[in-house]
Every structure is written in C-alpha cells, then in structure tokens.
Design an enzyme around this catalytic site. Structure first.
Site, short mmCIF file in Angstrom:
data_model
loop_
_atom_site.label_atom_id
_atom_site.label_comp_id
_atom_site.label_asym_id
_atom_site.label_seq_id
_atom_site.Cartn_x
_atom_site.Cartn_y
_atom_site.Cartn_z
N HIS A 222 7.05 -0.01 0.25
CA HIS A 222 6.77 0.40 -1.13
C HIS A 222 5.28 0.58 -1.43
O HIS A 222 4.91 1.45 -2.21
CB HIS A 222 7.39 -0.60 -2.12
CG HIS A 222 6.72 -1.94 -2.15
ND1 HIS A 222 6.84 -2.85 -1.12
CD2 HIS A 222 5.92 -2.52 -3.08
CE1 HIS A 222 6.15 -3.93 -1.42
NE2 HIS A 222 5.57 -3.76 -2.60
N ASP A 223 4.42 -0.24 -0.82
CA ASP A 223 2.98 -0.17 -1.11
C ASP A 223 2.18 0.48 0.01
O ASP A 223 0.98 0.27 0.12
CB ASP A 223 2.43 -1.57 -1.36
CG ASP A 223 2.54 -1.98 -2.83
OD1 ASP A 223 2.71 -1.09 -3.69
OD2 ASP A 223 2.46 -3.19 -3.11
N LYS A 226 -1.30 2.08 -0.43
CA LYS A 226 -2.53 1.31 -0.67
C LYS A 226 -3.53 1.44 0.47
O LYS A 226 -4.69 1.05 0.31
CB LYS A 226 -2.19 -0.17 -0.90
CG LYS A 226 -1.59 -0.43 -2.28
CD LYS A 226 -1.38 -1.92 -2.52
CE LYS A 226 -0.87 -2.17 -3.94
NZ LYS A 226 -0.64 -3.61 -4.19
N HIS A 251 -1.76 5.07 -5.47
CA HIS A 251 -1.13 4.58 -4.23
C HIS A 251 0.35 4.97 -4.19
O HIS A 251 0.94 5.04 -3.10
CB HIS A 251 -1.31 3.07 -4.09
CG HIS A 251 -0.34 2.23 -4.87
ND1 HIS A 251 -0.55 1.90 -6.19
CD2 HIS A 251 0.85 1.66 -4.53
CE1 HIS A 251 0.46 1.16 -6.62
NE2 HIS A 251 1.33 0.99 -5.64
N HIS A 281 8.21 3.05 -7.66
CA HIS A 281 8.43 1.63 -7.92
C HIS A 281 7.57 1.10 -9.07
O HIS A 281 7.69 -0.08 -9.44
CB HIS A 281 8.21 0.79 -6.66
CG HIS A 281 6.79 0.71 -6.18
ND1 HIS A 281 6.16 1.75 -5.53
CD2 HIS A 281 5.87 -0.29 -6.26
CE1 HIS A 281 4.93 1.40 -5.21
NE2 HIS A 281 4.73 0.17 -5.65
N HIS A 282 6.73 1.94 -9.67
CA HIS A 282 5.99 1.55 -10.87
C HIS A 282 6.45 2.32 -12.10
O HIS A 282 5.81 2.25 -13.15
CB HIS A 282 4.48 1.74 -10.66
CG HIS A 282 3.84 0.66 -9.85
ND1 HIS A 282 3.63 -0.62 -10.34
CD2 HIS A 282 3.39 0.65 -8.57
CE1 HIS A 282 3.07 -1.36 -9.40
NE2 HIS A 282 2.90 -0.61 -8.31
N ASP A 310 9.09 -6.52 -6.89
CA ASP A 310 7.63 -6.49 -6.72
C ASP A 310 6.94 -7.29 -7.82
O ASP A 310 6.02 -8.08 -7.55
CB ASP A 310 7.17 -5.03 -6.71
CG ASP A 310 5.73 -4.87 -6.26
OD1 ASP A 310 5.27 -5.68 -5.43
OD2 ASP A 310 5.06 -3.93 -6.72
#
Length: 364
Positions: A222-223, A226, A251, A281-282, A310
């Site tokens: 998911h990240d 970054k 990201h 996911h944000h 998260d």
C-alpha cells in the site's frame, strides 16, 4: 552411452503379481506354471475369494485370469462387481473358459474384460497374449507415474516462483518501512489485519479465500510509493507544512504508477488489488480523501479495509513524528472521525472484532 533413467523408482511401482481365479486346482496349476517364470502367482479357488483378493489391493496385481463357471460366484458376477468398483479400467482381466455362449462373451467384453481365452489353453499362445496386455498396462502406468511426477515438479517450481515473488514484494515493502524509520512489522500487521477483517466479518462476503489471500498480499504494497518521497519529508519529526503534505500525498499516485511498471507483477493475481489499494488507501467515505476524491462505494471494499487497517496501526504504534496512542484513545479517534470518515458498515465490523485484532500489539 546407455540412456539415463530419470525416474529410477518407477520400476518398483509397477506390480508383478498375477492372480489366477479358478475352482479347478489342476487348471490353476497349469496356468500358474505357464506364468511362474515371469510373474509372482497368487491363486483363488472361487469367484468370491478372488473378488475379495482383488478388491483388497488391485494396485498390487498386474493381471487376473478369471474362470467363468465357479461355485459361490461365477466369473461374470465377479466382473460386474469389478466394473462397479471401477477396477477394470486399471487392471487387465482375462476370461478363461472352456465353453462360453455369445451372450456371455458379449457381456464380458461390455463389462471391460480385455480378452477371452478358450480352454484348453495353448501355453505359448496364452503367455504371449497375456504378456502383451500386461506390458501395455505397465507402460501406461509408468507413463501415468511420470506425468504425476512431472506435474508435481512443475507445481513445486511454480510455488517457488510464487514464494520468490512474494518474498521480493515483502522485501521491497519492508525496505520502504525501514527507510521511514519503521521496523518493517507495519506491512505484516496490515496484511494480517486485512486478512482477518475479510475472513472473519461480512466485509469479505463474495470473496473467495484465494481472492482474500491476494488482497492481503496486495495490502503489503500500500505504501510502496513512499520510495519516491524525499527523506526530509518522509522522516520529518514534526508536523508537515501544507507544501510538504502535498508532496507526501503523491505517494498514492506514485505507488500505483510504480506497480504498473513491473510486468512480472501483472501475472500475479494480487496485481489489480495492489494498484487500487496503493492509489486509494487514503480515500475517505465522505469524499474528502485523496488523490481522486472518491466517495462512498466508489472506493473498493479492499481499499477501504486497508485504509482503516493503516490508520489503526499508525495510531497504535510509535512513529517518528509521534508516540503510540493508548488503545481507548485510538478507538475514540477512529469512531469520532479524527482520521477521516469511514464507511459505517466497515466500522461496525471493525469494532466487533477489534479486541481480537488488538492481540497483534500485545508483547510476545
């Protein structure tokens, strides 16, 4: 140079025992003598005894010589039972008879007997006829075993590739967490929380176990975006400026774009989930998330689940910019929408199992 036997154990897996079923001891002796130098011989004195011996281990026999006229159970009755037990497809049975009507022979062939041999037998003829069929069946068994071995080897190699791909995915995701000052356990907890919520609540309704496994693997990435965020922003101990926060928000898009650049990943079932989760996911239920401002059910259930996982993990653990919050404060912040608005159904399922999820954070 002699050919190399790639599967040396196959010979031991081919049976070499021939069963003679006949109520006449003399006939059993004659048939046994014909084949004794080529096979191990077993005998049965009637059809019932012969049937029991066959059904006790058909894979141990290379062939059966079966008389027609016998007490207790005749040869045709034996064949009917063997047909019902699906034995005749794998075990060659020869009917040995002094007199058989056309109807008897017809039924015998329809049931699956491979040949009908008339008495009195001519030794070299019956030997050759029986041996030819046995060799054919043995060759077929060997080929079947080879195919099974090759399939097993291919599956093992495929699993090694899957394990390698998963290892690379986990390593990349964990490396990003290390860069972010984390231990790498964050991605594993996100995987576990996602899998637990989809498996143990109605959130996973309609998803197969395989799909849930793919989504949980995708959650690890998911990240991944970054990796494109500068260290000064990623590891800033204080609050980000509005300009820095705009960079940090990228990201999500960077992660989806990065995943799209891995052609090998496209062959993995987790790929489509990974791209969606990395980008969304944000996003938030009220449309005030980023990067696309999706609202309500425009956000996939897997992206929603990873989003909540998260936030839950971030609040529950120490980060470079904050200490871990107490459990009750974490739950209050999520319930009150301090970290963004979540799907009410998602929250209902989450709070129903949170006590079990919290065990992930207990000292081991």
């Amino acid at each position: 140079m002699a050919p190399v036997n790639l599967y040396p154990d196959l010979a031991s897996r081919v049976p070499t025992t021939l069963l003679v079923v006949d109520d006449d001891e003399m006939n059993r002796c004659i048939l046994g003598n014909i084949f004794a130098s080529h096979y191990s011989i077993q005998e049965a004195a009637n059809g019932k005894e012969g049937l029991e011996m066959i059904l006790a281990g058909p894979e141990k026999l290379c062939a059966v010589l079966l008389d027609v006229m016998m007490p207790e159970m005749d040869g045709i009755q034996v064949l009917r039972h063997l047909k019902e037990a699906d034995v005749l497809r794998r075990l060659p049975v020869f009917l040995i008879t002094a007199e058989a009507s056309g109807s008897v022979m017809k039924e015998a062939y329809e049931l699956g007997v491979v040949d009908v041999i008339s008495k009195p037998v001519i030794p070299y003829v019956v030997l050759r006829r029986v041996q030819s069929v046995i060799e054919l069946y043995q060759a077929r068994r060997r080929l079947s075993h080879v195919v099974e071995i090759q399939q097993s080897e291919l599956l093992e190699k495929a699993q090694k590739i899957v394990d390698l791909n998963m290892g690379m995915i986990e390593a990349l995701s964990a490396a990003i967490e290390f860069r972010n000052g984390e231990s790498g356990e964050h991605v594993h907890r996100i995987h576990d929380i996602t899998e637990f919520l989809l498996t143990n609540t109605p959130l996973g309704d309609g998803l197969t176990p395989d799909e849930i496994g793919q989504i949980s693997l995708a959650a690890i990435m998911h990240d991944v975006g970054k990796i494109a965020i500068p260290d000064a922003i990623l590891n800033k101990p204080g609050k980000l400026t509005p300009e820095e926060f705009e960079i940090m928000k990228t990201h999500t898009v960077q992660g989806a774009q990065l995943l799209e650049k891995f052609p090998q990943l496209r062959e993995n079932g987790a790929y489509r989930y990974a791209c969606d989760i990395a980008r969304h996911h944000h996003e938030r239920w009220d449309g005030r998330g980023y990067p696309d401002g999706l609202k309500g059910d425009e956000i996939s259930i897997w992206a929603q689940v990873v989003s909540l996982a998260d936030v839950y993990d971030a609040l529950s653990c120490k980060r470079v910019y904050k200490d871990a919050f107490p459990r009750q404060q974490v739950l209050d912040m999520i319930r009150e929408g301090q970290c963004g608005v979540f799907n009410p159904r998602l929250l209902e399922c989450f709070f129903a199992v949170e006590e079990r999820l919290h065990r992930l954070y207990e000292p081991k």
